[in-house]
Design a protein around this motif. Structure first.
Motif, mmCIF file in Angstrom:
data_model
loop_
_atom_site.group_PDB
_atom_site.id
_atom_site.type_symbol
_atom_site.label_atom_id
_atom_site.label_comp_id
_atom_site.label_asym_id
_atom_site.label_seq_id
_atom_site.Cartn_x
_atom_site.Cartn_y
_atom_site.Cartn_z
ATOM 1 N N UNK A 272 -65.307 -62.788 -69.253
ATOM 2 C CA UNK A 272 -64.979 -61.420 -68.849
ATOM 3 C C UNK A 272 -64.518 -60.615 -70.059
ATOM 4 N N UNK A 273 -65.078 -59.425 -70.283
ATOM 5 C CA UNK A 273 -64.555 -58.576 -71.360
ATOM 6 C C UNK A 273 -63.083 -58.246 -71.118
ATOM 7 N N UNK A 274 -62.356 -58.026 -72.170
ATOM 8 C CA UNK A 274 -60.918 -57.761 -72.059
ATOM 9 C C UNK A 274 -60.700 -56.307 -71.648
ATOM 10 N N UNK A 275 -60.870 -56.037 -70.350
ATOM 11 C CA UNK A 275 -60.787 -54.668 -69.848
ATOM 12 C C UNK A 275 -59.551 -54.442 -68.981
ATOM 13 N N UNK A 276 -58.809 -55.490 -68.665
ATOM 14 C CA UNK A 276 -57.660 -55.350 -67.776
ATOM 15 C C UNK A 276 -56.438 -54.871 -68.541
ATOM 16 N N UNK A 277 -55.663 -54.001 -67.905
ATOM 17 C CA UNK A 277 -54.400 -53.564 -68.488
ATOM 18 C C UNK A 277 -53.400 -54.710 -68.428
ATOM 19 N N UNK A 278 -52.358 -54.677 -69.268
ATOM 20 C CA UNK A 278 -51.327 -55.721 -69.175
ATOM 21 C C UNK A 278 -50.695 -55.803 -67.784
ATOM 22 N N UNK A 279 -50.554 -54.662 -67.101
ATOM 23 C CA UNK A 279 -50.000 -54.691 -65.743
ATOM 24 C C UNK A 279 -50.909 -55.471 -64.805
ATOM 25 N N UNK A 280 -52.218 -55.191 -64.868
ATOM 26 C CA UNK A 280 -53.152 -55.909 -64.004
ATOM 27 C C UNK A 280 -53.184 -57.397 -64.349
ATOM 28 N N UNK A 281 -53.053 -57.711 -65.628
ATOM 29 C CA UNK A 281 -52.991 -59.120 -66.023
ATOM 30 C C UNK A 281 -51.771 -59.798 -65.395
ATOM 31 N N UNK A 282 -50.646 -59.091 -65.393
ATOM 32 C CA UNK A 282 -49.428 -59.664 -64.811
ATOM 33 C C UNK A 282 -49.616 -59.927 -63.324
ATOM 34 N N UNK A 283 -50.188 -58.954 -62.606
ATOM 35 C CA UNK A 283 -50.419 -59.159 -61.176
ATOM 36 C C UNK A 283 -51.336 -60.359 -60.944
ATOM 37 N N UNK A 284 -52.371 -60.486 -61.785
ATOM 38 C CA UNK A 284 -53.308 -61.591 -61.620
ATOM 39 C C UNK A 284 -52.667 -62.943 -61.873
ATOM 40 N N UNK A 285 -51.865 -63.036 -62.932
ATOM 41 C CA UNK A 285 -51.192 -64.300 -63.234
ATOM 42 C C UNK A 285 -50.190 -64.636 -62.131
ATOM 43 N N UNK A 286 -49.434 -63.632 -61.682
ATOM 44 C CA UNK A 286 -48.503 -63.868 -60.574
ATOM 45 C C UNK A 286 -49.253 -64.324 -59.319
ATOM 46 N N UNK A 287 -50.436 -63.744 -59.080
ATOM 47 C CA UNK A 287 -51.205 -64.125 -57.893
ATOM 48 C C UNK A 287 -51.629 -65.593 -57.965
ATOM 49 N N UNK A 288 -52.037 -66.046 -59.144
ATOM 50 C CA UNK A 288 -52.387 -67.459 -59.301
ATOM 51 C C UNK A 288 -51.167 -68.348 -59.067
ATOM 52 N N UNK A 289 -50.037 -67.957 -59.646
ATOM 53 C CA UNK A 289 -48.804 -68.715 -59.430
ATOM 54 C C UNK A 289 -48.396 -68.682 -57.959
ATOM 55 N N UNK A 290 -48.579 -67.524 -57.323
ATOM 56 C CA UNK A 290 -48.210 -67.394 -55.920
ATOM 57 C C UNK A 290 -49.047 -68.274 -55.017
ATOM 58 N N UNK A 291 -50.355 -68.326 -55.273
ATOM 59 C CA UNK A 291 -51.213 -69.174 -54.452
ATOM 60 C C UNK A 291 -50.858 -70.643 -54.637
ATOM 61 N N UNK A 292 -50.561 -71.020 -55.869
ATOM 62 C CA UNK A 292 -50.165 -72.401 -56.138
ATOM 63 C C UNK A 292 -48.876 -72.756 -55.406
ATOM 64 N N UNK A 293 -47.944 -71.787 -55.321
ATOM 65 C CA UNK A 293 -46.690 -72.026 -54.601
ATOM 66 C C UNK A 293 -46.916 -72.074 -53.096
ATOM 67 N N UNK A 294 -47.813 -71.218 -52.603
ATOM 68 C CA UNK A 294 -48.072 -71.161 -51.164
ATOM 69 C C UNK A 294 -48.824 -72.384 -50.668
ATOM 70 N N UNK A 295 -49.713 -72.898 -51.515
ATOM 71 C CA UNK A 295 -50.534 -74.050 -51.146
ATOM 72 C C UNK A 295 -50.438 -75.088 -52.261
ATOM 73 N N UNK A 296 -49.372 -75.879 -52.272
ATOM 74 C CA UNK A 296 -49.137 -76.823 -53.374
ATOM 75 C C UNK A 296 -50.255 -77.836 -53.568
ATOM 76 N N UNK A 297 -51.044 -78.103 -52.531
ATOM 77 C CA UNK A 297 -52.131 -79.072 -52.664
ATOM 78 C C UNK A 297 -53.361 -78.485 -53.358
ATOM 79 N N UNK A 298 -53.389 -77.168 -53.528
ATOM 80 C CA UNK A 298 -54.523 -76.532 -54.189
ATOM 81 C C UNK A 298 -54.501 -76.872 -55.679
ATOM 82 N N UNK A 299 -55.624 -77.336 -56.193
ATOM 83 C CA UNK A 299 -55.710 -77.774 -57.589
ATOM 84 C C UNK A 299 -56.045 -76.585 -58.486
ATOM 85 N N UNK A 300 -55.051 -75.758 -58.767
ATOM 86 C CA UNK A 300 -55.263 -74.585 -59.608
ATOM 87 C C UNK A 300 -55.687 -74.974 -61.016
ATOM 88 N N UNK A 301 -55.127 -76.052 -61.534
ATOM 89 C CA UNK A 301 -55.428 -76.433 -62.915
ATOM 90 C C UNK A 301 -56.904 -76.756 -63.126
#
Length: 470
Positions: A272-301
C-alpha cells in the motif's frame, strides 16, 4: 541509606491484609505505594516525601478514606449494572454546572458475555430533581487509546469541546453518565471498537448510576462521537432489551465510526502506498489491537511482519496524541505479511466492529461533516444506505464545511433540540430509527456519498407522528 520498614495492615472483609508492605523508592527520598484490595481495582498514592511514621499514618488515612466510598463489594458474577465502588471525582474535568460528580465502577460484560468491570463518571445538574427525576444522557467518548491510563476519567476529557457538551446537557436539566469503556480506567485490555462490549458497558453504566445517584429518571438517551458514535449505535441496538426496566428514548451520533472493516480490508495489505495520515494510522493500529483483545484466539500475528508486531507493541501503551506522533513516518504496508482480505480476518472482525443495520426500536440522528478526514463521509453514508435497506430511517444531517472536530460545535444545537424532543416526548416512542419527518440526506444521495442539505440546521423536522413534545 536503608529504606524504612513500613507495613500497614487494614481490615478488608474479615482478614487483615498488608496495604503497602514494600513501598517503592523514588527520587529525592520519596516513596511510592500501590494500594490494592479485592473488588476495588488499583488505587495509587501519589509521590510524597515523608518519614516512615508519617508514611504509615498517611496510608492508614488513605485506606480509611477508600473504605468510606466503597459499598458492598460486588462478587465477580454479580449481575451487569451492579455497583462495585463509588468515589467523588477528583475534578469535573472542565465541566461547569455540575452539582455533583462521582466515579462509579460496576459490573458489565464483554462481547463474549464474560464478566468485566468498567467505570463511568456521573454528573448531576444543580437544584432539586423534577417530578419523575432528571432524564439521563449517556455520553460515549471518541478514541483515546487502548491503555488503562488513557481513560477520560484519568487522563481528562480533552479540550473544551467535550466538557462544553456535558455542561450544556446539565444546563438543560439532564444528568450525564460518561462511561470509560471496559479496559479504560479499569484493568484491561480495552477492546477498541468492540461495539457490543462498548454498548454493554454503556447500558450497564446507566443502570449503575441509578443504583448510586438519587433523582434520576428512567428516561435516557445516548450520544457519541467517533468511536463513541459507533458505540452509541451498538448501544441503541440493545438498550431496550438489555435494560427493559429503563425507558430508552433514542440516539444521536457525531461522525460515527462506520464501515471500519471495509476500510481495514482496503488498506491492510503489503504494497500500500503511504497515503494514510498519522491519525488514520493510529486508528488502524488500535483497531488491530482491539480485535486481538476482543477475540484472543484470533491469530493476528499471522498477518503481521516482525516489524508490524514491533509497531503494535510500541503503540499499545500510548494514548492517542503520543500514538499519532509515534506513527508519523511508519510504513503501514511494511507491517503486513499478507492482506487482511485473506483468511478469517473479515469473518471475525465484522461481528465485532460493524455497526448493526437492524434491531433498532428508537430514533437515531447522525451528524456528519463532509470535510472529515478521520471518519470520511462516504464511510458513514455507506452505513446510512445499509440502514435504509434494512428499514431503519435515521435523521442524517450533513455539514459541508465541517471536519471531525468542528462538527461537535456546528451540529450541537441540532443534537440538543433532538434530545429535548425525545427525552420530553409523551406517547409511543417506538420507532424504526427516525425521529423526524425527513432526513437531511436522501437514501439515493447517501449511496453516492455526495448529497448535501447545506447546514443541516435544527429545523429539519425533529418530531414524528409518534412523538409529541411534552
Amino acid at each position: 541509606m536503608r529504606r524504612p520498614s513500613v507495613s500497614v495492615l487494614v481490615m478488608i472483609g474479615s482478614s487483615p491484609r498488608p496495604l503497602c508492605p514494600r513501598p517503592g523508592r523514588g527520587e529525592n527520598n520519596t516513596y511510592v505505594c500501590s494500594v490494592s484490595y479485592r473488588g476495588s481495582g488499583r488505587h495509587y498514592v501519589p509521590r510524597f516525601s515523608m518519614s516512615a511514621p508519617s508514611l504509615r499514618n498517611a496510608l492508614v488515612s488513605a485506606a480509611a478514606a477508600a473504605a468510606l466510598v466503597v459499598p458492598a463489594v460486588a462478587h465477580a458474577d454479580a449481575p451487569p449494572g451492579t455497583v462495585v465502588a463509588t468515589r467523588p471525582a477528583t475534578s469535573a474535568e472542565g465541566v461547569t454546572g455540575a452539582a455533583t460528580v462521582q466515579y462509579v465502577t460496576y459490573r458489565t460484560q464483554n462481547s463474549l458475555n464474560q464478566p468485566a468491570t468498567a467505570g463511568a463518571l456521573v454528573y448531576t445538574p444543580p437544584g432539586a430533581a423534577p417530578a419523575g427525576g432528571w432524564p439521563v444522557v449517556a455520553w460515549e467518548h471518541g478514541t483515546v487509546g487502548v491503555a488503562e491510563n488513557c481513560a477520560p476519567s484519568l487522563a481528562g476529557l480533552g479540550d473544551d469541546t467535550y466538557p462544553t457538551l456535558i455542561s450544556t446537557w446539565l444546563a438543560h436539566g439532564y444528568a450525564v453518565v460518561a462511561p470509560d469503556y471496559i479496559g479504560l480506567g479499569t484493568p484491561g485490555p480495552h477492546a477498541y471498537l468492540d461495539g457490543h462490549a462498548e454498548g454493554n458497558a454503556t447500558v450497564d453504566a446507566v443502570r449503575a448510576a441509578h443504583g448510586t445517584t438519587p433523582g434520576l429518571s428512567t428516561r435516557w438517551a445516548v450520544v457519541g462521537h467517533s468511536q463513541g458514535g459507533q458505540a452509541a449505535l451498538f448501544t441503541a441496538s440493545e438498550a431496550s432489551s438489555r435494560a427493559p426496566e429503563l425507558d430508552f428514548r433514542g440516539t444521536a451520533t457525531y461522525a460515527p465510526g462506520a464501515s471500519v472493516v471495509d476500510l481495514m480490508l482496503l488498506v491492510g495489505r503489503p504494497g500500500l502506498p503511504d497515503v494514510l495520515s498519522p491519525d488514520m494510522k493510529a486508528y488502524g493500529v488500535y483497531a488491530l489491537l482491539g480485535l486481538s483483545a476482543a477475540r484472543p484466539d484470533f491469530d493476528l500475528n499471522s498477518y503481521l511482519t516482525p516489524y508490524g508486531q514491533q509497531v503494535l507493541a510500541r503503540i499499545r501503551p500510548l494514548c492517542l496524541d503520543a500514538a499519532v506522533t509515534a506513527l508519523d513516518g511508519v510504513d503501514i504496508a511494511a507491517m503486513f505479511a499478507r492482506p487482511l482480505a485473506e483468511g478469517d480476518f473479515e469473518a471475525i472482525a465484522r461481528p465485532v466492529m460493524d455497526v448493526p443495520t437492524s434491531g433498532y426500536d428508537r430514533p437515531i440522528l447522525i451528524a456528519q461533516g463532509d470535510a472529515d478526514t478521520d471518519v470520511p463521509a462516504p464511510l458513514v453514508y455507506n452505513l446510512v444506505v445499509q440502514l435504509y435497506a434494512h428499514g431503519v430511517n435515521p435523521d442524517v444531517h450533513n455539514y459541508v464545511a465541517d471536519d471531525h472536530e468542528t462538527i461537535l460545535t456546528t451540529a450541537r444545537s441540532t443534537v440538543d433540540t433532538y434530545l429535548d424532543t425525545i427525552l420530553h416526548a409523551t406517547g409511543d416512542t417506538t420507532s424504526t430509527g427516525s425521529a423526524g419527518a425527513g432526513s437531511s440526506v436522501s437514501a439515493a444521495g447517501s449511496a453516492a456519498g455526495l448529497s448535501s442539505a447545506g447546514s443541516g440546521s435544527a429545523d429539519a423536522g425533529l418530531e414524528s407522528t409518534a412523538l409529541s413534545a411534552g
